[in-house]
Design an enzyme around this catalytic site. Structure first.
Site, PDB file in Angstrom:
ATOM      1  CB  CYS A  35     -19.508  -2.367   3.266  1.00 26.41           C
ATOM      2  SG  CYS A  35     -20.685  -2.282   4.167  1.00 26.41           S
ATOM      3  CE  LYS A  75     -20.321   4.826  -1.905  1.00 27.50           C
ATOM      4  NZ  LYS A  75     -21.406   3.581  -2.213  1.00 27.50           N
TER       5      LYS A  75
HETATM    6  C1  FMN Z   1     -29.373   0.663   4.366  1.00 27.90           C
HETATM    7  C2  FMN Z   1     -27.530   1.426   3.078  1.00 27.90           C
HETATM    8  C3  FMN Z   1     -27.408   0.606   2.109  1.00 27.90           C
HETATM    9  C4  FMN Z   1     -26.464   0.764   1.041  1.00 27.90           C
HETATM   10  N1  FMN Z   1     -25.210  -0.406   1.128  1.00 27.90           N
HETATM   11  C5  FMN Z   1     -24.822  -0.173  -0.014  1.00 27.90           C
HETATM   12  C6  FMN Z   1     -24.135  -0.987  -0.259  1.00 27.90           C
HETATM   13  O1  FMN Z   1     -24.338  -2.206  -0.961  1.00 27.90           O
HETATM   14  N2  FMN Z   1     -23.069  -0.478  -1.603  1.00 27.90           N
HETATM   15  C7  FMN Z   1     -22.292   0.242  -1.704  1.00 27.90           C
HETATM   16  O2  FMN Z   1     -21.778   0.730  -2.389  1.00 27.90           O
HETATM   17  N3  FMN Z   1     -23.198   1.739  -0.670  1.00 27.90           N
HETATM   18  C8  FMN Z   1     -24.576   0.749  -0.065  1.00 27.90           C
HETATM   19  N4  FMN Z   1     -24.712   2.370   1.293  1.00 27.90           N
HETATM   20  C9  FMN Z   1     -23.717   3.814   1.151  1.00 27.90           C
HETATM   21  C10 FMN Z   1     -24.571   4.383   0.163  1.00 27.90           C
HETATM   22  O3  FMN Z   1     -24.090   3.583  -0.978  1.00 27.90           O
HETATM   23  C11 FMN Z   1     -24.025   6.302   0.010  1.00 27.90           C
HETATM   24  O4  FMN Z   1     -22.528   5.546   0.118  1.00 27.90           O
HETATM   25  C12 FMN Z   1     -24.364   6.509   1.287  1.00 27.90           C
HETATM   26  O5  FMN Z   1     -25.765   5.999   2.391  1.00 27.90           O
HETATM   27  C13 FMN Z   1     -23.990   7.878   1.884  1.00 27.90           C
HETATM   28  O6  FMN Z   1     -24.916   8.459   0.967  1.00 27.90           O
HETATM   29  P1  FMN Z   1     -26.114   9.433   1.021  1.00 27.90           P
HETATM   30  O7  FMN Z   1     -25.645  10.771   1.944  1.00 27.90           O
HETATM   31  O8  FMN Z   1     -26.380  10.308  -0.372  1.00 27.90           O
HETATM   32  O9  FMN Z   1     -26.744   8.206   2.217  1.00 27.90           O
HETATM   33  C14 FMN Z   1     -25.513   1.839   2.337  1.00 27.90           C
HETATM   34  C15 FMN Z   1     -26.388   2.916   2.599  1.00 27.90           C
HETATM   35  C16 FMN Z   1     -27.485   2.543   3.038  1.00 27.90           C
HETATM   36  C17 FMN Z   1     -28.738   3.464   4.041  1.00 27.90           C
END
Ligand code: FMN
Length: 264
Positions: A35, A75
């Protein structure tokens, strides 16, 4: 179902994990070392520990020991910034203390959500550890998934794209199986949106449920015909009945040709 925790105090995080296990009996506990949010990082949580790997290792070790025999996953991001990309080393530490799966978001903390995910680093992690590695970052359609699965990862994780297109998982499964995919119709989409809103309001009451739905509604309506106008109207919706009415009039508008149908 897994429950994700973040924190920088090994003992307290271990205790938190034990309490969560007693409370909701999850299938696994995940530790968030990815995060980027300031409110998390300033308390040394999330991606902050990528800068302090001895502490990251102690945190993971404490949680693994506290949860045993329940699996613990993690993660991570690929590093704190471009000068300290250390996902391979971090993954090895995590594997060493018994973490059973590692999800890697291919960005540094400094990147936030900007730039592109670096799938070369993700592939390097997958080559370096024997636990399953799940690649994450910028997968927004089946073609992306087909491309990224060649990186040697055991799984793919999808974040933002699923928020506006929860059908992406079916789309990708069809692509992997070589089967045709029929995207949802506009009526399917509205049925899904209204079902989510009904369940949310049943769970949290209409006021909080509809307030909590606002972000979801904005995401679900991305790419719909007349989407911008629709989102303007959705911003003022505070009851389930008003949302149902908006759905009806939107479907009618599209069916009558007043709003042009566009591919999503
Ligand atoms: C609004 C939002 C909330 C997120 N909350 C978490 C979370 O609580 N835990 C986590 O491991 N990743 C969280 N992520 C990250 C996503 O899991 C992911 O790693 C990131 O968005 C990149 O992947 P993507 O390109 O498919 O979006 C969050 C992302 C967004 C946009």
């Amino acid at each position: 179902m897994g429950v994700q925790l973040f924190g920088a105090d090994p003992e307290r995080l271990g205790e938190a994990a034990r309490q969560v296990i007693d409370w909701v009996s999850p299938d696994f506990i995940d530790i968030n070392f990815g995060c980027p949010a300031n409110k998390v990082v300033c308390r040394n949580g999330g991606s902050s520990l990528l800068r302090d790997r001895p502490l990251l290792e102690r945190v993971a070790d404490a949680v693994v020991k506290a949860c045993a025999p329940l699996p613990v996953t993690a993660k991570i991001r690929i590093g704190w910034d471009a000068n300290s990309v250390n996902a391979v080393e971090t993954a090895r530490l995590l594997e060493g203390v018994g973490v059973t799966r590692i999800a890697v978001h291919g960005r540094t903390r400094a990147q936030g959500y900007s730039g592109n995910a670096d799938w070369e680093v993700i592939a390097a992690v997958a080559r370096s550890v024997s636990v399953p590695v799940i690649g994450n970052g910028d997968i927004s359609c089946a073609e992306d998934a087909l491309l990224r699965r060649q990186c040697g990862v055991s799984g793919l994780m999808i974040g933002r794209a699923a928020m506006s297109n929860p059908w992406i998982f079916t789309e990708i499964k069809c692509a992997f199986a070589g089967e045709p995919y029929s995207p949802p119709t506009l009526a399917d989409r509205w049925e899904f949106i209204l079902r989510h809103a009904r369940e949310e309001t049943a769970r949290r009451g209409e006021l909080h449920g509809m307030r909590g739905m606002r972000g979801r509604l904005m995401a679900y309506t991305r790419g719909l015909p007349g989407g911008r106008h629709l989102r303007g109207e959705l911003a003022g919706v505070s009851t389930l009945a008003a949302l149902e009415e908006l759905g009806r009039s939107h479907l009618e508008g599209v069916a009558s040709g007043a709003l042009q149908q566009v591919a999503v």
